[in-house]
Design a protein around this motif. Structure first.
Motif, PDB file in Angstrom:
ATOM      1  N   LYS A 164       0.839  -1.201   0.000  1.00 48.81           N
ATOM      2  CA  LYS A 164       0.000   0.000   0.000  1.00 48.81           C
ATOM      3  C   LYS A 164       0.870   1.246   0.000  1.00 48.81           C
ATOM      4  CE  LYS A 164      -3.657  -1.089   2.929  1.00 48.81           C
ATOM      5  NZ  LYS A 164      -4.180  -0.836   4.254  1.00 48.81           N
ATOM      6  N   SER A 165       1.927   1.255   0.869  1.00 52.56           N
ATOM      7  CA  SER A 165       2.712   2.475   0.963  1.00 52.56           C
ATOM      8  C   SER A 165       3.538   2.667  -0.291  1.00 52.56           C
ATOM      9  CB  SER A 165       3.539   2.516   2.241  1.00 52.56           C
ATOM     10  OG  SER A 165       4.646   1.696   2.131  1.00 52.56           O
ATOM     11  N   SER A 166       3.956   1.553  -0.941  1.00 55.01           N
ATOM     12  CA  SER A 166       4.724   1.784  -2.164  1.00 55.01           C
ATOM     13  C   SER A 166       3.797   2.271  -3.281  1.00 55.01           C
ATOM     14  CB  SER A 166       5.532   0.547  -2.566  1.00 55.01           C
ATOM     15  OG  SER A 166       4.859  -0.211  -3.501  1.00 55.01           O
ATOM     16  N   ALA A 167       2.524   1.859  -3.251  1.00 56.06           N
ATOM     17  CA  ALA A 167       1.560   2.367  -4.241  1.00 56.06           C
ATOM     18  C   ALA A 167       1.339   3.863  -4.024  1.00 56.06           C
ATOM     19  CB  ALA A 167       0.238   1.608  -4.130  1.00 56.06           C
ATOM     20  N   SER A 168       1.235   4.293  -2.751  1.00 59.27           N
ATOM     21  CA  SER A 168       0.993   5.717  -2.525  1.00 59.27           C
ATOM     22  C   SER A 168       2.244   6.530  -2.839  1.00 59.27           C
ATOM     23  CB  SER A 168       0.463   5.984  -1.128  1.00 59.27           C
ATOM     24  OG  SER A 168       1.372   5.524  -0.183  1.00 59.27           O
ATOM     25  N   GLN A 169       3.433   5.923  -2.639  1.00 59.68           N
ATOM     26  CA  GLN A 169       4.668   6.628  -3.017  1.00 59.68           C
ATOM     27  C   GLN A 169       4.721   6.857  -4.523  1.00 59.68           C
ATOM     28  OE1 GLN A 169       7.803   4.219  -1.402  1.00 59.68           O
ATOM     29  NE2 GLN A 169       7.438   4.944   0.673  1.00 59.68           N
ATOM     30  N   THR A 170       4.241   5.872  -5.285  1.00 61.71           N
ATOM     31  CA  THR A 170       4.235   6.004  -6.742  1.00 61.71           C
ATOM     32  C   THR A 170       3.319   7.158  -7.155  1.00 61.71           C
ATOM     33  OG1 THR A 170       4.537   3.636  -6.877  1.00 61.71           O
ATOM     34  CG2 THR A 170       3.862   4.721  -8.899  1.00 61.71           C
ATOM     35  N   VAL A 171       2.163   7.276  -6.479  1.00 65.33           N
ATOM     36  CA  VAL A 171       1.224   8.354  -6.798  1.00 65.33           C
ATOM     37  C   VAL A 171       1.893   9.704  -6.519  1.00 65.33           C
ATOM     38  CG1 VAL A 171      -0.958   9.433  -6.137  1.00 65.33           C
ATOM     39  CG2 VAL A 171      -0.827   6.956  -6.381  1.00 65.33           C
ATOM     40  N   VAL A 172       2.536   9.837  -5.361  1.00 62.33           N
ATOM     41  CA  VAL A 172       3.203  11.099  -4.990  1.00 62.33           C
ATOM     42  C   VAL A 172       4.292  11.429  -6.004  1.00 62.33           C
ATOM     43  CG1 VAL A 172       4.668  12.207  -3.248  1.00 62.33           C
ATOM     44  CG2 VAL A 172       2.681  10.891  -2.527  1.00 62.33           C
ATOM     45  N   THR A 206       4.538  10.526  -9.114  1.00 65.81           N
ATOM     46  CA  THR A 206       3.948  10.888 -10.402  1.00 65.81           C
ATOM     47  C   THR A 206       3.434  12.327 -10.364  1.00 65.81           C
ATOM     48  OG1 THR A 206       3.283   8.600 -10.630  1.00 65.81           O
ATOM     49  CG2 THR A 206       2.260  10.153 -12.144  1.00 65.81           C
ATOM     50  N   VAL A 207       2.760  12.682  -9.261  1.00 70.15           N
ATOM     51  CA  VAL A 207       2.224  14.046  -9.132  1.00 70.15           C
ATOM     52  C   VAL A 207       3.375  15.055  -9.154  1.00 70.15           C
ATOM     53  CG1 VAL A 207       1.074  15.631  -7.527  1.00 70.15           C
ATOM     54  CG2 VAL A 207       0.113  13.362  -7.931  1.00 70.15           C
ATOM     55  N   LEU A 208       4.463  14.754  -8.432  1.00 72.83           N
ATOM     56  CA  LEU A 208       5.612  15.660  -8.393  1.00 72.83           C
ATOM     57  C   LEU A 208       6.235  15.813  -9.777  1.00 72.83           C
ATOM     58  CD1 LEU A 208       7.477  14.735  -5.099  1.00 72.83           C
ATOM     59  CD2 LEU A 208       6.335  16.875  -5.655  1.00 72.83           C
ATOM     60  N   GLY A 247       3.985  17.826 -12.023  1.00 74.81           N
ATOM     61  CA  GLY A 247       4.032  19.221 -11.569  1.00 74.81           C
ATOM     62  C   GLY A 247       5.308  19.899 -12.021  1.00 74.81           C
ATOM     63  N   THR A 248       6.439  19.221 -11.894  1.00 74.00           N
ATOM     64  CA  THR A 248       7.729  19.815 -12.275  1.00 74.00           C
ATOM     65  C   THR A 248       7.773  20.080 -13.776  1.00 74.00           C
ATOM     66  OG1 THR A 248       8.704  18.465 -10.542  1.00 74.00           O
ATOM     67  CG2 THR A 248      10.228  19.502 -12.066  1.00 74.00           C
ATOM     68  N   ILE A 249       7.318  19.115 -14.557  1.00 71.68           N
ATOM     69  CA  ILE A 249       7.324  19.310 -16.020  1.00 71.68           C
ATOM     70  C   ILE A 249       6.409  20.487 -16.383  1.00 71.68           C
ATOM     71  CG2 ILE A 249       6.663  18.257 -18.230  1.00 71.68           C
ATOM     72  CD1 ILE A 249       7.593  15.561 -17.023  1.00 71.68           C
ATOM     73  N   GLY A 250       5.239  20.529 -15.736  1.00 77.93           N
ATOM     74  CA  GLY A 250       4.281  21.617 -15.995  1.00 77.93           C
ATOM     75  C   GLY A 250       4.904  22.972 -15.690  1.00 77.93           C
ATOM     76  N   ALA A 251       5.592  23.086 -14.535  1.00 74.21           N
ATOM     77  CA  ALA A 251       6.205  24.354 -14.134  1.00 74.21           C
ATOM     78  C   ALA A 251       7.302  24.738 -15.123  1.00 74.21           C
ATOM     79  CB  ALA A 251       6.782  24.210 -12.721  1.00 74.21           C
ATOM     80  N   ALA A 252       8.081  23.760 -15.566  1.00 73.90           N
ATOM     81  CA  ALA A 252       9.165  24.042 -16.521  1.00 73.90           C
ATOM     82  C   ALA A 252       8.589  24.556 -17.836  1.00 73.90           C
ATOM     83  CB  ALA A 252       9.992  22.774 -16.749  1.00 73.90           C
ATOM     84  N   LEU A 253       7.518  23.918 -18.304  1.00 73.61           N
ATOM     85  CA  LEU A 253       6.891  24.358 -19.565  1.00 73.61           C
ATOM     86  C   LEU A 253       6.329  25.766 -19.427  1.00 73.61           C
ATOM     87  CD1 LEU A 253       5.058  21.111 -20.757  1.00 73.61           C
ATOM     88  CD2 LEU A 253       7.047  22.212 -21.799  1.00 73.61           C
ATOM     89  N   ALA A 254       5.715  26.051 -18.275  1.00 76.92           N
ATOM     90  CA  ALA A 254       5.136  27.373 -18.048  1.00 76.92           C
ATOM     91  C   ALA A 254       6.240  28.429 -18.034  1.00 76.92           C
ATOM     92  CB  ALA A 254       4.370  27.390 -16.721  1.00 76.92           C
ATOM     93  N   ALA A 255       7.375  28.120 -17.369  1.00 79.65           N
ATOM     94  CA  ALA A 255       8.494  29.059 -17.297  1.00 79.65           C
ATOM     95  C   ALA A 255       9.051  29.304 -18.702  1.00 79.65           C
ATOM     96  CB  ALA A 255       9.576  28.499 -16.375  1.00 79.65           C
ATOM     97  N   PHE A 256       9.170  28.239 -19.476  1.00 84.72           N
ATOM     98  CA  PHE A 256       9.685  28.330 -20.837  1.00 84.72           C
ATOM     99  C   PHE A 256       8.787  29.234 -21.691  1.00 84.72           C
ATOM    100  CE2 PHE A 256       9.918  26.442 -25.156  1.00 84.72           C
ATOM    101  CZ  PHE A 256      11.254  26.730 -25.419  1.00 84.72           C
ATOM    102  N   ALA A 257       7.468  28.992 -21.586  1.00 78.40           N
ATOM    103  CA  ALA A 257       6.512  29.783 -22.373  1.00 78.40           C
ATOM    104  C   ALA A 257       6.569  31.252 -21.961  1.00 78.40           C
ATOM    105  CB  ALA A 257       5.097  29.227 -22.168  1.00 78.40           C
ATOM    106  N   PHE A 258       6.718  31.491 -20.651  1.00 77.14           N
ATOM    107  CA  PHE A 258       6.773  32.856 -20.129  1.00 77.14           C
ATOM    108  C   PHE A 258       8.018  33.580 -20.658  1.00 77.14           C
ATOM    109  CE2 PHE A 258       8.302  35.670 -16.666  1.00 77.14           C
ATOM    110  CZ  PHE A 258       7.267  36.593 -16.702  1.00 77.14           C
ATOM    111  N   LEU A 259       9.157  32.894 -20.591  1.00 72.71           N
ATOM    112  CA  LEU A 259      10.401  33.530 -21.036  1.00 72.71           C
ATOM    113  C   LEU A 259      10.346  33.843 -22.541  1.00 72.71           C
ATOM    114  CD1 LEU A 259      13.026  31.518 -18.977  1.00 72.71           C
ATOM    115  CD2 LEU A 259      12.321  33.895 -18.672  1.00 72.71           C
ATOM    116  N   ARG A 260       9.788  32.911 -23.304  1.00 69.99           N
ATOM    117  CA  ARG A 260       9.659  33.142 -24.761  1.00 69.99           C
ATOM    118  C   ARG A 260       8.782  34.347 -25.040  1.00 69.99           C
ATOM    119  NH1 ARG A 260       9.814  28.584 -29.072  1.00 69.99           N
ATOM    120  NH2 ARG A 260       8.515  30.107 -30.109  1.00 69.99           N
TER     121      ARG A 260
END
Ligand code: HEM
Length: 139
Positions: free
Chosen positions: A107-115, A117-119, A122-135
C-alpha cells in the motif's frame, strides 16, 4: 469465495474438527494439527473463533503461511471488505494466510508512486510554463 457464517465457524471446535479465522479467512486446520510445531493444543485453544492475533503474535514464517495441509473454507461473514483489501494488495488464495506487513508495504509503495507521479507532472508543468513565459517576454 464461499462466505462462512459465525455460527458455522463456531461449530468446528471439537477434537479432530478445528476451524479458525485468520485475517477474515476461515481455515480447516484439522489435518495439520498433529504436525503443528507449536503443538496441537495451541490450535485447539483457538478452535472455532478468530485467531488472527494469536497467529501473528507467534511470529510465523512465510512457510507457515503457505502450509499446504490447511484448507481454506471461505471468508468469514462480515469480512468481505477485509478480503478485498488482501486481494487489492496482491494476495491470492494459493499464497495461504495473508501477511499484513507485506500488504502495508504494498500500500505504501503504491501511494509513493502516486506522490512521485504528481511531483513529476508538476515539475514538467512548471518548466513548460516558465519556458513559455520567457519566450513571450523575448518577443
Ligand atoms: C493455520 C494456522 C497455523 C499454521 C499453519 C501454523 C504453522 C506453524 C509453523 C509451520 C510453525 C514453525 C515455525 C514457523 O515456520 O513459523 C509454527 C510455530 C508456532 N506456532 Fe503456529 N501455526 C498456526 C496457528 C497458530 C496459532 C493459532 C498459534 C497460537 C495460538 C500458533 C502458535 C505457534 C507457536 C507458539 C509456534 C512456535 C513453536 C516453537 O518454536 O516452539 N500457531 N506454527
Amino acid at each position: 469465495m464461499k462466505v462462512v457464517s459465525h455460527e458455522e465457524l463456531k461449530k468446528h471446535n471439537s477434537e479432530g474438527d478445528v476451524w479458525m479465522a485468520i485475517h477474515g479467512l476461515v481455515y480447516d486446520v484439522s489435518k495439520f494439527m498433529p504436525d503443528h510445531p507449536g503443538g496441537a493444543h495451541l490450535l485447539q485453544d483457538v478452535a472455532g473463533r478468530n485467531a488472527s492475533g494469536e497467529f501473528e503474535d507467534a511470529l510465523h514464517s512465510e512457510q507457515a503461511r503457505a502450509e499446504e495441509a490447511i484448507v481454506l473454507k471461505g471468508m468469514l461473514e462480515g469480512c468481505e471488505q477485509q478480503v478485498e483489501g488482501h486481494r487489492g494488495a496482491g494476495w491470492t488464495e494459493d499464497q495461504g494466510i495473508p501477511n499484513p506487513e507485506v500488504q502495508e508495504a504494498a500500500k505504501s509503495s503504491a501511494s509513493q508512486t502516486v506522490v512521485a507521479t504528481v511531483l513529476l507532472v508538476g515539475t514538467i508543468g512548471a518548466a513548460l510554463a516558465a519556458f513559455a513565459f520567457l519566450r513571450s517576454r523575448k518577443q
